[in-house]
Design a protein around this motif. Structure first.
Motif, PDB file in Angstrom:
ATOM      1  N   SER A 122      64.355  15.720 -44.745  1.00 21.19           N
ATOM      2  CA  SER A 122      64.701  15.964 -43.343  1.00 21.19           C
ATOM      3  C   SER A 122      63.490  16.340 -42.490  1.00 21.19           C
ATOM      4  O   SER A 122      63.578  16.323 -41.261  1.00 21.19           O
ATOM      5  CB  SER A 122      65.766  17.062 -43.261  1.00 21.19           C
ATOM      6  OG  SER A 122      65.212  18.284 -43.715  1.00 21.19           O
TER       7      SER A 122
ATOM      8  N   THR B 367      74.835  13.277 -43.684  1.00 18.17           N
ATOM      9  CA  THR B 367      74.561  14.589 -43.123  1.00 18.17           C
ATOM     10  C   THR B 367      74.774  15.582 -44.250  1.00 18.17           C
ATOM     11  O   THR B 367      75.866  15.660 -44.810  1.00 18.17           O
ATOM     12  CB  THR B 367      75.545  14.915 -41.982  1.00 18.17           C
ATOM     13  OG1 THR B 367      75.644  13.774 -41.144  1.00 18.17           O
ATOM     14  CG2 THR B 367      75.070  16.104 -41.186  1.00 18.17           C
ATOM     15  N   ASN B 372      75.242  20.962 -42.735  1.00 19.08           N
ATOM     16  CA  ASN B 372      76.220  20.662 -41.690  1.00 19.08           C
ATOM     17  C   ASN B 372      77.575  20.446 -42.356  1.00 19.08           C
ATOM     18  O   ASN B 372      77.800  19.434 -43.012  1.00 19.08           O
ATOM     19  CB  ASN B 372      75.788  19.390 -40.943  1.00 19.08           C
ATOM     20  CG  ASN B 372      76.784  19.028 -39.858  1.00 19.08           C
ATOM     21  OD1 ASN B 372      77.900  19.550 -39.827  1.00 19.08           O
ATOM     22  ND2 ASN B 372      76.371  18.136 -38.970  1.00 19.08           N
ATOM     23  N   ASN B 375      82.135  17.021 -40.340  1.00 19.28           N
ATOM     24  CA  ASN B 375      82.062  15.619 -40.715  1.00 19.28           C
ATOM     25  C   ASN B 375      82.222  15.422 -42.215  1.00 19.28           C
ATOM     26  O   ASN B 375      81.918  14.377 -42.759  1.00 19.28           O
ATOM     27  CB  ASN B 375      80.707  15.051 -40.279  1.00 19.28           C
ATOM     28  CG  ASN B 375      80.845  13.598 -39.903  1.00 19.28           C
ATOM     29  OD1 ASN B 375      81.968  13.115 -39.731  1.00 19.28           O
ATOM     30  ND2 ASN B 375      79.747  12.892 -39.822  1.00 19.28           N
ATOM     31  N   GLN B 379      82.023  12.014 -44.781  1.00 12.89           N
ATOM     32  CA  GLN B 379      81.105  11.906 -45.923  1.00 12.89           C
ATOM     33  C   GLN B 379      81.868  11.600 -47.206  1.00 12.89           C
ATOM     34  O   GLN B 379      81.465  10.777 -48.021  1.00 12.89           O
ATOM     35  CB  GLN B 379      80.333  13.230 -46.103  1.00 12.89           C
ATOM     36  CG  GLN B 379      79.265  13.470 -45.052  1.00 12.89           C
ATOM     37  CD  GLN B 379      78.122  12.480 -45.147  1.00 12.89           C
ATOM     38  OE1 GLN B 379      77.600  12.255 -46.221  1.00 12.89           O
ATOM     39  NE2 GLN B 379      77.767  11.861 -44.035  1.00 12.89           N
TER      40      GLN B 379
END
Lengths: 433, 433, 433
Positions: A122, B367, B372, B375, B379
């Motif tokens: 990242s 992500t 995080n 979401n 995933q």
């Protein structure tokens, strides 16, 4: 020293090391494991393509901190490697709190605990701390932050240990090595694997199957191993990922993607009298997801106690050596050994006299149950094996159907083999020569 | 005006018409339906062979009554077409009660209600009336009976409406049109079909599949359609018969003869959170029995609320527009639309990177859940689709196994397809080009 | 005289005879059976190889006793043949109690009862007596023991009775004949078989299938029969072993090794409304274990009331004619006859008009259920048969799926066959000509 105590000692010794996907923490971990069982260590250079992935740069860290205006380290990598987000890029700056805040991770619901976080691929940096510590920081101050790390071309490191068997068919035992300071999640499985390897090596004459232990970082490590062993995956007949192996929760086996692979059936049998849960494959968890990706679809299950995300200490500073008990690890080890016992003993035989029952008396295999009621289980095992050794039923099938203990079925099969009534079926379906 | 209100209005408008297997009542019904959706009307001449059957003569009726000696119509066709047994031959005679009685049908257990009866192919005539009315007739009187009907060479009438899709594969929606004045049994299904057709036509770009609506008399109508469409039945990938679609009972889906056809699985999925029942195929009911005859064995199920013979008003004058509610029809429509949504979205994909997990990050699909937690469902859907898109599992399979909502799975498949990781499997099992 | 009374009379008559694996007791038993149904008796010489076995020497006994010093027979073969261990070698000696004791068998837990024991192939001798009698013997005395038996070359004896059918396909009914004085365990099954044979012979025109009754000593008898009939075993389409057939316990059917053979399904259907148990095959019990050995794997089940080892009188002197009731044997007979009825009637048919429903009315097979609610079961049976006669479903399948009684399904199939709509499928899968 009991196996449980030895395993707990190893967990405590490995706990403080800062491990990540790559780097010297992994190497140090493998060195310590190598003191108990010899390891073949592999170093794969940055940039090497592995399946759909590429070996990343190597990350090493020497120091990291957040200092307040008095120079006090309010967050200090020396206290625990969890304080730094894994794979953080280097940073040295003085920042106002508001800017710093975007790089701080806490667990508001567990305000005493430091979370574990990693930011692979990242290009960011961050610190993890307890929410209580966060609340003590002065919001109107500036802070000095430093992460003395390097992210540079290097290697990904993993290791193998093999206990050779009489057959080339392999059982793969997999532990991940990429998490810092998580005693149950990462280290208990490693400790169980080390004890298992030693127990297998101590079997007189060696085990029947070959046991390959893989210590590798999660995801990229298994992908690397798969990429480099693609030509010999046909040898992997059974596999088991070990993780979360030392907390006091009940055992839990997650089936391979095949669902009814021999290891799935062996695990269900081994756990049948213990408090446990059996769950179907899901494509989330540990590296079984790589081995069970649809292109490979290897028969690899996952054995844990509490599952990932299934206990409050998961991925926090509370996953420490206090959470892990010698008894729980000994229980995990015992279960794995029983799974191994079934895999070692389970075979398909062919009855060489399948027309009517063979005359057992003339072969010394019969004791009339009406004259001698002892030994009845052995007699029954003989009848069950003779009737079901038709090429479609393994000894485990027979043990389950007859409700005779597996070990007694193996023993009866041995007696029948010696009497010339039984022969092992070859993998191609004929008689094994 | 809500869809429920529109459907109820259509039921009320169609209710008084005297429908039978053939004749002008059917034609008038189709005219009214045609005001909402364009219909292709087919007229098949009397005597035409259709499979094992022959198109019968056409029946039309103008008037019918039983008069007492005072000239009062004690039974009057003008009050409801249920009063005349369907396909009665013409009669005009004066008969003593005893002789008349053999032609009268009542429901002694439901003395207020008029039964529905038909006497196809029997060459007889009769009247239906309430048992209370029967009891008022004077047994020592004579009665004038008249059925002003014609049974003559003509046509059998049925109609089709097609909503074209991007693919030629068809979904067949079937309603019977042969019963007079039965609001729930006959008309509610027609009303739901009309609304469904309009909703499908309103989909931007049109639906993926082609939807063929068939409005035809029961048994002989479907047999006629099957006989005339025999060469193109391979296009019928899914089918649904709609009947008894508007009473307040819970929904009930009867599986096709195949038992696990895509429509069976879609219906089970669509109904899973509603009060409902699922039953296996039986060769009695509506026209699913023709489509599911063993020679055709098409994947056609039956959706009803209360099943035929399963509610007290069934085949009586109490099956009127009061029994049918806008809400119940709206519920049926919603269920059918959800079935359609699954049929539209359900496909089998192939993972183009099946060896290990593909690296999602470099494709913008990842992500980290540890950085995080939003979401997460997306995933997970991605992981499930990648793992199970092996040619053996459709998106519905994956939704059911993962317990992720079907719509979220479809969305994730879309993202993976756009990223080049997924391709639809062709019907022949390879990649769809 | 009822069938129950006749069967009980036969049991009482056969009870005192000293039967064993070979010898005149078996011959006498077959003579008595032969008074009711003609038998073909087979004598197979000692030394003949049969599968993995060899026909043993023949054992005959005339007298046997244990006398105390007063000359009193404290154990006397004349009282019951159970007193002598089967196949005891001859002995005549005077022994101190301690030495004698090694040859005495009792049931300490059931001190009133004499056990049944046999010592085939062991070259030993022994006596069975009640534990109470044992306790009365003076331990400081000597005893005269005598077993006046011969063990010499001779024959093994078994018998067959055949009820010829219209087809050569056979149903094998097997009873063992080798146990002395065990009314329920051995004789009740024989009595049921005799009645069944007579009932089959009384069917006008004869049964469809051929019924072969085998009366043979357990294990070696069936093995001998199998060895001598190896070339024609393909004719054995169904089989049933009868034992323990007369006690008051509920019926119990043990499935053949195949588990879903026609006889297994017929038995489950026949017993469905009776108190009963169904169990899977186990390779222990009666001669089903020979017929179901993996090389033969014939579809042979076992019908009992209380199973072997499953009632307290099993293999003791209390298994006498008092334990066996006419009603229980009549119940067993009724169940076997219902199994036979299903085997006789169950066939796979092909619908010759499988495209849509054939028009039943023009063939006189239809009565509108809306005009005539009688005969509905027949109408339903017709629809079920037409829909499922696709070559994959037999009439029993259809009866079970439709929940219409089997006899009504058979009757409807008959009507459809006569109407030219149905034809029996040949064993090769085509139409039977």
């Amino acid at each position: 020293m009991t196996a449980g105590a030895r395993m707990h000692e190893l967990v405590r010794r490995l706990h403080p090391i800062c491990r990540s996907m790559t780097g010297d923490g992994v190497r140090r971990t493998l060195e310590i494991i190598g003191e108990s069982i010899p390891l073949e260590v592999h170093e794969v250079p940055t940039g090497t393509p592995v399946l759909d992935w590429t070996i990343p740069q190597e990350w090493n860290i020497r120091d990291a901190y957040v200092k307040d205006r008095t120079g006090r380290r309010v967050v200090d990598f020396a206290a625990t490697p969890l304080h730094v987000v894994g794979y953080s890029v280097p940073v040295h700056a003085t920042l106002p709190f508001a800017e710093l805040r975007e790089h701080l991770h806490t667990l508001p619901g567990q305000p005493d605990l430091i979370p574990y976080r990693a930011g692979y691929y990242s290009g960011t940096w961050g610190f993890c701390l307890s929410d209580n510590t966060l609340k003590e920081l002065q919001e109107d101050e500036e802070f000095e932050v430093r992460i003395d790390a390097t992210l540079a071309d290097g290697h990904l490191t993993y290791a193998e240990h093999v206990v050779p068997g009489r057959q080339a068919d392999e059982v793969l035992i997999v532990c991940h090595t990429c998490h810092p300071a998580l005693a149950n999640e990462t280290l208990a499985g490693i400790a169980v694997a080390v004890e298992l390897a030693q127990a297998l090596a101590a079997i007189p004459g060696g085990p029947r199957l070959t046991y390959r232990f893989l210590f590798a970082p999660g995801t990229i490590g298994s992908i690397t191993w798969l990429a480099r062993n693609r030509d010999r995956l046909g040898l992997v007949k059974h596999g088991l990922v070990l993780a979360c192996a030392g907390d006091p929760g009940p055992l839990r086996y997650k089936r391979s993607r095949r669902g009814d692979a021999a290891v799935d059936r062996a695990a269900a049998y081994a756990l049948r009298e213990l408090e446990h849960t059996l769950v179907d494959f899901t494509p989330y968890g540990y590296d079984e997801r790589q081995f069970c990706s649809p292109g490979f679809n290897l028969p690899v299950g996952l054995l844990t106690r509490s599952p990932n995300e299934g206990y409050p200490e998961y991925h926090t500073s509370a996953d420490d050596p206090e959470l892990v008990t010698p008894d729980a690890m000994a229980g995990t080890l015992a279960a794995v050994r029983e799974i191994v016992e079934v895999l070692e003993g389970d075979r398909v035989y062919l009855n060489l006299q399948p027309y009517g029952e063979p005359q057992l008396g003339k072969r010394g295999l019969y004791t009339s149950p009406s004259l001698n009621r002892d030994n009845k289980q052995h007699q029954m095992a003989i009848l069950w094996i003779l009737n079901y050794s038709d090429g479609d039923h393994s000894l485990l099938d027979i043990a389950q159907r007859s409700e005779i203990p597996f070990a007694a079925v193996v023993e009866a099969a041995q007696a029948l083999t010696e009497a010339g009534l039984l022969i092992e079926q070859s993998p191609e379906g004929g008689e094994r020569t």
